[in-house]
Design a protein around this motif. Structure first.
Motif, PDB file in Angstrom:
ATOM      1  N   THR A   1       0.955  -1.244  -0.101  1.00 40.72           N
ATOM      2  CA  THR A   1      -0.084   0.026   0.022  1.00 40.72           C
ATOM      3  C   THR A   1       0.740   1.210   0.003  1.00 40.72           C
ATOM      4  O   THR A   1       2.057   1.090   0.117  1.00 40.72           O
ATOM      5  CB  THR A   1      -1.026   0.018   1.345  1.00 40.72           C
ATOM      6  OG1 THR A   1      -0.035   0.284   2.229  1.00 40.72           O
ATOM      7  CG2 THR A   1      -1.693  -1.254   1.621  1.00 40.72           C
ATOM      8  N   ASP A   2       0.151   2.302  -0.111  1.00 35.66           N
ATOM      9  CA  ASP A   2       0.870   3.728  -0.080  1.00 35.66           C
ATOM     10  C   ASP A   2       0.360   4.348   0.970  1.00 35.66           C
ATOM     11  O   ASP A   2       0.351   5.876   0.920  1.00 35.66           O
ATOM     12  CB  ASP A   2       0.763   4.522  -1.478  1.00 35.66           C
ATOM     13  CG  ASP A   2      -0.540   4.734  -1.724  1.00 35.66           C
ATOM     14  OD1 ASP A   2      -1.657   4.273  -1.170  1.00 35.66           O
ATOM     15  OD2 ASP A   2      -0.800   5.406  -2.986  1.00 35.66           O
TER      16      ASP A   2
ATOM     17  N   THR B   1       0.373   6.367   4.237  1.00 33.68           N
ATOM     18  CA  THR B   1       1.564   7.057   4.821  1.00 33.68           C
ATOM     19  C   THR B   1       1.629   6.662   6.228  1.00 33.68           C
ATOM     20  O   THR B   1       0.945   6.292   7.077  1.00 33.68           O
ATOM     21  CB  THR B   1       1.103   8.575   5.139  1.00 33.68           C
ATOM     22  OG1 THR B   1       1.025   9.255   3.657  1.00 33.68           O
ATOM     23  CG2 THR B   1       2.238   9.480   5.592  1.00 33.68           C
TER      24      THR B   1
ATOM     25  N   ARG C   1      10.267   6.221   4.371  1.00 28.92           N
ATOM     26  CA  ARG C   1      10.646   5.887   3.221  1.00 28.92           C
ATOM     27  C   ARG C   1      10.551   4.672   2.800  1.00 28.92           C
ATOM     28  O   ARG C   1      11.697   3.906   3.161  1.00 28.92           O
ATOM     29  CB  ARG C   1      11.774   6.848   2.656  1.00 28.92           C
ATOM     30  CG  ARG C   1      11.593   8.365   2.380  1.00 28.92           C
ATOM     31  CD  ARG C   1      12.792   8.948   1.996  1.00 28.92           C
ATOM     32  NE  ARG C   1      13.621   8.224   0.812  1.00 28.92           N
ATOM     33  CZ  ARG C   1      14.731   8.589   0.635  1.00 28.92           C
ATOM     34  NH1 ARG C   1      15.351   9.536   1.113  1.00 28.92           N
ATOM     35  NH2 ARG C   1      15.620   7.838  -0.308  1.00 28.92           N
ATOM     36  N   ARG C   2       9.793   4.015   2.342  1.00 29.12           N
ATOM     37  CA  ARG C   2       9.745   2.476   2.215  1.00 29.12           C
ATOM     38  C   ARG C   2      10.776   1.935   1.340  1.00 29.12           C
ATOM     39  O   ARG C   2      11.405   0.791   1.230  1.00 29.12           O
ATOM     40  CB  ARG C   2       8.505   2.169   1.640  1.00 29.12           C
ATOM     41  CG  ARG C   2       7.245   2.194   2.541  1.00 29.12           C
ATOM     42  CD  ARG C   2       5.973   1.802   1.394  1.00 29.12           C
ATOM     43  NE  ARG C   2       4.881   1.422   2.297  1.00 29.12           N
ATOM     44  CZ  ARG C   2       3.826   2.470   2.703  1.00 29.12           C
ATOM     45  NH1 ARG C   2       4.420   3.700   2.559  1.00 29.12           N
ATOM     46  NH2 ARG C   2       3.036   2.091   3.621  1.00 29.12           N
ATOM     47  N   ASP C   3      11.774   2.824   0.317  1.00 28.82           N
ATOM     48  CA  ASP C   3      12.535   2.462  -0.793  1.00 28.82           C
ATOM     49  C   ASP C   3      13.706   2.477   0.272  1.00 28.82           C
ATOM     50  O   ASP C   3      14.768   1.480  -0.244  1.00 28.82           O
ATOM     51  CB  ASP C   3      12.812   3.553  -1.803  1.00 28.82           C
ATOM     52  CG  ASP C   3      12.866   4.917  -1.176  1.00 28.82           C
ATOM     53  OD1 ASP C   3      12.471   5.403  -0.244  1.00 28.82           O
ATOM     54  OD2 ASP C   3      13.871   5.724  -1.830  1.00 28.82           O
TER      55      ASP C   3
END
Length: 308
Positions: free
Chosen positions: A47-48, A50, A303-305
């Protein structure tokens, strides 16, 4: 049913099983500084929504733990404690050898991960006369990049990044080795656990630190340090000692050699807790709710990355 209508979730680790269970969810605030404990969850991976953390609230209590455990060893306090229990006033006790006590003035602290915790440890260490150098994943080569843009407990930390005498960066081994080669007397491990930082410190890295007979303090995650390599370096005198609030695995098995090493202090992952923890975690949430209401950028966004 609990998750069906919520838009904001405040949690330590409990999450909806799937996004479909919380279709209106827009923001999740974690009471932890890291999110590695939920990184395999569908809400994190797929998901995105927050995600924000309580990073920034742990600095005061952890900085006190770091200095306390370092001083316990350097001042032979364990021996003094045993003498007190025996009502023994023998200041010439050979086991203590107090004439060899070395204070922190002039020693160099290397902060591996210059986040909010590292900044507060640096502040306290500098007040005690230490020099500080910092290491970060990405370069902090401008005054703006050196600033702390997260949550800051008032009167703590290093908001503008002015404390370190030098900055180093990178996730590759040559960059790390260059940092560790800078005559470090004490290394604070305060990086997040990511695939890049797992076993970030192993035999080669500990050997470099051994050139100064360094002391290691780990308040991050146990898996950042290769445990067998650490045990070996502590037993053969490569390292002066270690203070470990985190281990790999946790809980530390009763048969681990670490328990009985005389130059090791172990605590059960408690350096970050304290009476002010919950209040400060809600302060971070309060800041973000106000920013959200005004349409401003939130702080402590994951930041998931990069994994934190």
């Amino acid at each position: 049913e609990i998750f069906k209508d919520i838009t904001i979730l405040v949690t330590l680790s409990a999450l909806p099983p799937q996004q479909s269970d919380a279709p209106k969810l827009e923001l999740i605030h974690f009471f932890s500084a890291g999110t590695n404990h939920v990184q395999n969850h569908p809400i994190y991976k797929d998901t995105d929504i927050t995600l924000t953390t309580s990073s920034g609230i742990h600095g005061p209590q952890i900085a006190e733990w770091v200095l306390m455990t370092a001083l316990v060893q350097s001042h032979r306090y364990n021996t003094l404690y045993e003498m007190q229990k025996k009502k023994n006033w023998d200041k010439n006790d050979t086991e203590g050898d107090y004439h060899k006590v070395r204070d922190l003035v002039g020693q160099r602290l290397g902060v591996l991960g210059y986040g909010s915790i590292g900044r507060q440890v640096a502040r306290v260490a500098k007040a005690m006369g230490m020099e500080v150098i910092a290491y970060t994943a990405s370069p902090k080569d401008t005054p703006e990049r050196k600033k702390d843009v997260g949550f800051i407990v008032p009167h703590t930390g290093d908001p503008d990044g002015s404390i370190p005498s030098a900055w180093y960066s990178g996730l590759d081994k040559p960059s790390l080795h260059n940092f560790l080669s800078q005559d470090i007397d004490m290394l604070l491990v305060s990086v997040p656990l990511t695939p890049q930082t797992k076993h970030f410190l192993s035999t080669a890295e500990l050997s470099i630190l051994g050139q100064r007979h360094a002391f290691i303090s780990n308040i991050a995650r146990g898996q950042i340090v290769d445990t067998p390599a650490l045990v070996s370096a502590l037993k053969d005198g490569t390292l002066r000692g270690a203070a470990l609030d985190v281990t790999d695995p946790e809980p530390l098995p009763k048969d681990s050699e670490l328990w009985d090493l005389p130059n090791v202090t172990i605590t059960p992952h408690i350096s970050g807790v304290g009476q002010a923890y919950t209040e400060r975690a809600f302060q971070v949430l309060e800041v973000n709710l106000e920013r959200r209401m005004k349409g401003e950028k939130l702080i402590n966004v994951v930041r998931r990355d990069r994994g934190y």
